[in-house]
Design a protein around this motif. Sequence first.
Motif, short mmCIF file in Angstrom:
data_model
loop_
_atom_site.label_atom_id
_atom_site.label_comp_id
_atom_site.label_asym_id
_atom_site.label_seq_id
_atom_site.Cartn_x
_atom_site.Cartn_y
_atom_site.Cartn_z
N TRP A 404 0.98 -1.44 0.09
CA TRP A 404 -0.09 -0.03 0.10
C TRP A 404 0.93 1.22 0.08
O TRP A 404 1.72 1.53 0.80
CB TRP A 404 -0.92 -0.18 1.32
N TYR A 408 -2.32 4.96 -3.47
CA TYR A 408 -3.67 4.76 -3.11
C TYR A 408 -4.19 5.54 -2.12
O TYR A 408 -3.87 5.30 -0.90
CB TYR A 408 -3.65 3.21 -2.98
N TYR A 414 -7.22 1.25 -3.85
CA TYR A 414 -6.50 0.05 -3.47
C TYR A 414 -7.37 -1.12 -4.16
O TYR A 414 -6.66 -1.97 -4.96
CB TYR A 414 -6.00 -0.18 -2.06
N ARG A 457 -7.94 0.19 5.71
CA ARG A 457 -7.01 0.97 5.77
C ARG A 457 -7.07 2.08 7.13
O ARG A 457 -8.32 2.50 6.93
CB ARG A 457 -6.68 2.03 4.54
N SER A 515 -4.10 -2.54 6.62
CA SER A 515 -3.08 -1.70 6.39
C SER A 515 -3.11 -0.53 7.42
O SER A 515 -4.03 0.21 7.47
CB SER A 515 -2.91 -1.03 5.01
N THR A 556 3.09 -1.32 4.10
CA THR A 556 2.57 -0.21 3.93
C THR A 556 3.85 0.66 3.77
O THR A 556 4.88 0.60 4.71
CB THR A 556 1.82 0.39 5.24
#
Length: 563
Positions: A404, A408, A414, A457, A515, A556
Amino acid sequence: MPLTRDTAQPQHNTGHTRRSTIYLLQDTGTESADLRAALNLRYERDHGFAVEDVTTGGVPGLLCHGVIGRHRPPDWTAAVDTLTGRKPSVVNRTAACALLLPVDGEVFALTFGMGHLLLDQSRISPGFGFNFVLRAAQPDAIRQVTHSLMDARGRTDRSSAAQGQHIRTFPIEEYGEVVSRLVGAIGSTELTIGRGRRRTAQIAGTDALKIHLGSQPADLLQDLAEIREILARQSPVPDFEAIARVRPLRPGDPRRETLDDRLDDLLGGGADTGSLALTVPAACLDQEDGAMSYRVKVRSERELLHSLDLDGVLGLLDGVQPGKRLAALSDGYIQMHKDEEGSDPISAQVKAHKWLAAEISLGSSRYFHHAGRWFEIGDQYLEGIRREVDALLTTRAGVTLFDWTSAYKEEKDYNEEARKHGYVCLDRKLIRTAQHPHGFEAADLLGEDGTLIHVKRAESSAPLSHLFSQGRVSADALRFDAEARSEFVGRVRSQDPDHPISDDFTPTKVVYAISLKSGKPLTTQNLFTFAQMSLLHAARALRAQGIDVAVLDIPTIVDEPRP
């Protein structure tokens, strides 16, 4: 109006009992003025309740009694009038009485009818009835358990068994639940109910204790003294240790002040110091099903809510200075009403902070705020949670996702990119059925082998409880709701006509792909206990259905700040 004794009744009949509700009062002296201060004197002022000194078995006490709602018609008469043109000539009359008795330096309150409304709620000793049941009930004869999930949902469940079962047979999570109410058969004691009696007597405990007590003054006083003695000298029955191991902090504990400060920050939406939810206090559980509205008071603000939610309560704290938010809730209240107009109360005005469930870390320990009290999650308890979660986090997920990066910005970006890696993107495509009219998200991504992947996220681990719950709801719906399954299969085929999904698709694997924006790895060290408990609950529920569960830590990449 003073009460008079019925002299036609026998004055002593040892062994007779009456089902009673009692409270233990805290911070209350034994003099008449002290007892009066433990009452909610609004009922004397606004409803004409009588408050008088009495004597029970030679012990001076205080009696408060009267009728609530005198000459006031119930709210439904207007609806009947609208429908029929006739308005019933009826009024609500709710009787209430409380008898306050000092026994061996402690003050007990016996309540009759709606008498619990007459007590100053801040004087009620929390957990008194529950603590007694832990010491006096038979662990193999429990009939009802009320337990609250220690996660951000603040969910409360009630499990019942008509004939009584062992406490171990009730569906209480090994980790992550606070048991707040127990109902069961009393064991062997010196109480009046135990004298020459073959039939088993039932007791129920929350803040209040519901129990058969001697109906004559001498027997009653002896029973109250015995209850005090049992609480003072005995530890919980060993079989109850599993539900007694979440330890409450005592009122004088110096950690409480720091925890209150952290909770105050959380109420203002400030630093990420924990998780927060609303949950119904044990004192209101019996009335919860009948609640049609909620009166909420914070400072001078008063709101009538027809559904209770966290945003509605926190909105009343707008403008309150930092450091004073928790105090504002403590000074305010939430009260349930059985009418939509909020004119017919069915609960006491319970202080608003007692409706908060929160989890906060302090040093290396975790603390849980429930019903106005702080609980420390013991080291062994926490270690057990971490051990199971570690196993989930370190087991290979069996799926691969890409890093990630800053390219994104949002989850949808994503998930759309994941199409190029062979996944079906189902992000934000809600499935609505008769059983799920508001819709649910089946998954963010679907693998070629049918793996349901839920992607999140997160700024921190605090919001992950919802993700774990979402995975459980989705799997349940796709297994047991034929309409949901058909709609899901159709959605998949519309996105990817070549996907090998079958008409009778059943989930076999769920992956939580996470993430953290900080770039830190996902571990039990930076995963809130609330979220860990939610993950364990979801994983156990899914595995019980034969569904494999895994967690994927999405790598990440955090951009370095420009010089």
